[in-house]
Design a protein around this motif. Structure first.
Motif, PDB file in Angstrom:
ATOM      1  N   LEU A  96       0.845  -1.184   0.000  1.00  9.96           N
ATOM      2  CA  LEU A  96       0.000   0.000   0.000  1.00  9.96           C
ATOM      3  C   LEU A  96       0.885   1.240   0.000  1.00  9.96           C
ATOM      4  N   VAL A  97       0.481   2.237  -0.774  1.00  7.27           N
ATOM      5  CA  VAL A  97       1.163   3.525  -0.799  1.00  7.27           C
ATOM      6  C   VAL A  97       0.153   4.585  -0.379  1.00  7.27           C
ATOM      7  N   ASN A  98       0.443   5.230   0.749  1.00  7.22           N
ATOM      8  CA  ASN A  98      -0.471   6.229   1.311  1.00  7.22           C
ATOM      9  C   ASN A  98      -1.887   5.669   1.460  1.00  7.22           C
ATOM     10  N   GLY A  99      -1.960   4.419   1.879  1.00  6.10           N
ATOM     11  CA  GLY A  99      -3.229   3.773   2.155  1.00  6.10           C
ATOM     12  C   GLY A  99      -3.918   3.156   0.951  1.00  6.10           C
ATOM     13  N   ILE A 100      -3.348   3.336  -0.239  1.00  5.01           N
ATOM     14  CA  ILE A 100      -3.962   2.810  -1.464  1.00  5.01           C
ATOM     15  C   ILE A 100      -3.232   1.544  -1.890  1.00  5.01           C
ATOM     16  N   LYS A 101      -3.980   0.467  -2.058  1.00  8.09           N
ATOM     17  CA  LYS A 101      -3.381  -0.806  -2.421  1.00  8.09           C
ATOM     18  C   LYS A 101      -2.866  -0.772  -3.854  1.00  8.09           C
ATOM     19  N   ARG A 102      -1.678  -1.307  -4.052  1.00  6.07           N
ATOM     20  CA  ARG A 102      -1.065  -1.382  -5.369  1.00  6.07           C
ATOM     21  C   ARG A 102      -1.207  -2.794  -5.943  1.00  6.07           C
ATOM     22  N   ASP A 103      -1.193  -2.869  -7.276  1.00  2.91           N
ATOM     23  CA  ASP A 103      -1.400  -4.158  -7.939  1.00  2.91           C
ATOM     24  C   ASP A 103      -0.244  -5.123  -7.702  1.00  2.91           C
ATOM     25  N   LYS A 104       0.980  -4.565  -7.673  1.00  4.43           N
ATOM     26  CA  LYS A 104       2.173  -5.408  -7.543  1.00  4.43           C
ATOM     27  C   LYS A 104       3.107  -4.829  -6.488  1.00  4.43           C
TER      28      LYS A 104
END
Length: 372
Positions: A96-104
């Motif tokens: 997660l980056v700044n609370g947002i889930k990333r695909d990879k």
């Protein structure tokens, strides 16, 4: 870039630990096998998505737990960034980056910039070519999303072409597919070779300066890029692409015979020379340590030039591997750079730093406490 806070839950020997760092030199000290290197490993994972000690996430889980979680808060210029890397046996990897889930997991590359210098760094100087390729790839993926994309595409092509080469001995339909793989391999491979070529030119310049400074103008280093074709200072991307296309076309029958991808940047090396001699073969342990130290400082300057911001330097028990002259050189080079150091002897580092401030953290059986 400044790391402000690290949180680890069920990671290695840490159950639930938070560490708040200062912007200068931070020292994690304690006896061996208490968790100092584990903390650096967690930091490095938030920058690269990978451990420098294992390829298996499951190895990182605290005994008796189902998964781990690492959170890092940092300040980059005027903005705040937060990275989270987690793994569970049930759900697998997550970033997660700044609370947002990333695909990879690889999506976090390039957000945090860190350089790790450990006793294993010496293997870059004296070890096998794949270690030097990995060094280049990790550094470049942190500073260039383009390089990360091109490298991922190239690696996928090599994997697929290798499978096709094995099958082509028995199935003639692959005769038409292999030239298509070769065309894409030349496109992405040529791009990788060109970027590595330009990068090594810059690293070579910085490393020469650092080595002269460290050796008091007595020893001269150089880095030579060894790839699938001859290289000149002016070689451009089109040159690398065309030369690889020719190599792949001329060598297709040999690749079929051996069922291997024989040509391309996946077989690259960079020869590190000292006084015009190959450092793998002719240098003493002390000279190899000097080269490793100079290379790390060159990497730091390269990353700062590209990103416009100083990376964080992680030093894992390396001062004990260096003599007094090299220790002084390294400590003097840390000015203005956030550094996180592990050691068994904190007083020695305090003496090296002199009047400069440092934060000291005692590490004992998976617990970290700031003591000054």
């Amino acid at each position: 870039m400044i790391i402000e806070r690290l949180e680890m839950r069920n990671f290695r020997n840490y159950e639930n630990q938070e560490i708040t760092f200062d912007g200068g030199v931070n020292v994690l000290f304690g006896l061996n096998a208490q968790g100092k290197t584990n903390a650096l490993e967690a930091l490095y994972m938030t920058a690269t998505g990978k451990s420098h000690r294992t390829n298996t996430y499951q190895d990182l889980i605290k005994n008796g737990s189902n998964g781990f979680q690492i959170q890092l808060a940092a300040k980059i210029g005027d903005r705040k960034e937060q990275i989270e890397v987690a793994y569970s046996k049930d759900r697998g990897k997550c970033a997660l980056v700044n609370g947002i889930k990333r695909d990879k997991i690889s999506d976090i590359l390039g957000i945090m910039n860190m350089i790790l210098f450990s006793p294993e760094t010496l293997e870059i100087i004296k070890g096998a070519p794949q270690l030097r390729r990995k060094f280049l790839d990790v550094m470049l993926c942190q500073v260039s999303k383009t390089y990360l994309y091109v490298l991922q595409q190239y690696q996928m092509i090599v994997k697929n072409k290798s499978a096709a080469l094995k099958k082509s001995k028995y199935e003639r339909k692959y005769d038409e597919i292999l030239p298509i793989w070769n065309e894409n391999m030349a496109k992405f491979g040529g791009r990788i070779a060109y970027i590595r070529h330009k990068t090594i030119q810059k690293l070579d310049t910085y490393m020469k300066q650092e080595m002269l400074r460290l050796s008091q103008d007595c020893e001269h280093s150089s880095i030579i890029y060894k790839t699938y074709t001859d290289v000149t200072e002016s070689s451009d991307e089109a040159y690398f692409t065309e030369r690889l296309r020719q190599k792949l076309e001329e060598g297709l029958e040999k690749e079929r015979e051996l069922s291997q991808c024989l040509y391309g940047p996946h077989r690259d090396d960079m020869e590190i020379m000292l006084n015009n001699m190959n450092s793998r073969l002719y240098c003493s342990q002390g000279q190899q340590r000097s080269l490793a130290l100079s290379l790390v400082m060159a990497e730091l300057r390269f990353m700062e030039e590209i990103r416009g911001d100083k990376p964080v330097l992680l030093l894992d028990d390396v001062l004990s591997e260096l003599d007094e002259n090299r220790q002084g050189y390294l400590i003097n080079g840390l000015k203005g750079i956030q550094t996180i150091v592990t050691t068994t002897e904190c007083d020695h580092i305090k003496k090296l730093l002199g009047s400069r401030e440092m934060a000291g953290f005692s590490v004992n059986t998976g617990r970290v406490e700031r003591v000054y």
